[in-house]
Design a protein around this motif. Sequence first.
Motif: not given
Length: 487
Positions: A324-344
């Motif tokens: 089994y592959a070990p994985v760490i998942q990190v969830a990051v929240s940013i409340s003001d991305i200042k227009g840098h939302t990635p369109l992807s």
Amino acid sequence: MTNNMNIASPEKHYQVIVVGAGITGLTTAIHLKEAGANVHILEQKDRIGGQIASFREGDFVFESGPNTGVVNCPEVIELFELSDTKLLTPNPNVKRRLIWKNNQFHQLPSNMVQGLTTSLFTWKDKFRILGEPWRKPGSNPDESVADLVRRRMGKSFLDYAINPFLSGVYAGNAETLITRYALPKLYNLEQDYGSFIRGAIKKAHQPKSEREKKVTKEIFSAPNGLQTLTDSIATKIGKECFTLGTKDCHIWPINKQKEPNETVANAQKVSESSPKWLISYVVEGETHYISSDYVVTTTGAYQLKELLPFVDKEATESFDSLRYAPVIQVAVSISDIKGHTPLSYGGLIPSHSGEPTLGILFPSSCYTGKAPDGGALFTVFLGGVHHPEVLNMSNKEIEKIIHHDLYNMLNLPKEVTIDALHIFRHRKAIPQYEINSGQRFKYIHQLEAQYEGLYLGGNMIGGIGLADRIKQGTTIAKAIIKSNSFF
Ligand SMILES: Cc1cc2nc3c(=O)[nH]c(=O)nc-3n(C[C@H](O)[C@H](O)[C@H](O)COP(=O)(O)OP(=O)(O)OC[C@H]3O[C@@H](n4cnc5c(N)ncnc54)[C@H](O)[C@@H]3O)c2cc1C
């Protein structure tokens, strides 16, 4: 316990016992329940959903396990319909996928023109890909994904398309994943049509039934996270059909093994006359015994030795040898991305880059409702078979990697600040369909053939994606319904 144990008279009898309340077990159970079966689910944790777990903080919807599935079989749509869950489809304007090369992200080509102009692949390999339909099919059934792709498409295609894709899906190694087990659809394209490109074109032009038309190949989620789906399924099945927090679960065949020459009619008589399985488990220190006609396991392969004590050593050794592959998942929240939302959709990182990061998803770009207006959600996956050491890193060390990923790799400006960062460690995240898979599948099929009413599911066989899990759960339920005359 021994095979001659004095079978305490079981407290209850169920037609079907499902072990594990992840998406596979839930899918099996809801279809059986729908067909009128008396089904019960045993789950060792005190929650339902298995690897699927979502939670909300303010207007952010976090996932600690899978983020998104792909509608690559009709069973996915049918499960959403059956459980009255809304299927969340991706924003149509977000289609781009990014690949890390030479210290920056590049768009993965999605058409011929982009394929010719991209700097991800060498010119030699671009011409090589054009010649793919005329290349001879391979003859080694155990060829690794890396060998197959190098042979048909070239090294740069392996390095900057397939390798990062495998990081994203398997957290795995293209040199050790075996194509016919890990990517059976790709393997079959070459076997059936002689070429990936020719096969894909022919398949795209084949007439499709109404049911096949449901297969959009689009990604999916659910409005409050994927757990909305597992919660809705559990509600449909009914709370009374679950026992949570089970420990020391063991399963024993009561009657007998199938005789090699037993007729279907005789086997049917057995199923109508007496139960086939005795199951013991402990809840809050108390041991319980129940019986059933069918047993479906959906746990990790490493659980089977304890769960099925009657299985011989060779088979359990084969189950235990699944990596089994070990994985760490990190969830990051940013409340003001200042227009840098990635369109992807997100970016994937090839293993040879040396980065411990496998990929970064942008869930709030893909789906509406995952972050507040003006905010953004990122999910970073670390580790995998190439970097198992990250599992032993402290939270501080992990946070340092995340800062590097967001501010150096994704180039977010420093004035964009992180609100919350959640770290989830998955020591046994993704099973690797490597060379020992054939033997594992053989033992699974042998046990199912030998013991009437036994089904061994879960992601050790049949694929690791959510759609694979849903398809397998549906198939097992249908097989049980078909083999049975009493519900
Ligand atoms: C971090 C991560 C990210 C992923 N991302 C994606 C993704 O984006 N897209 C995708 O398609 N797939 C993804 N996957 C893979 C996918 O999530 C899994 O393959 C799928 O959820 C497995 O479902 P399952 O029901 O087969 O197993 P599980 O969800 O593992 O459920 C098995 C259940 O059995 C229970 N159990 C185990 N042993 C016992 C026992 N002895 N007695 C009783 N109960 C027991 C467990 O507690 C568990 O609840 C991801 C996986 C991980 C770990």
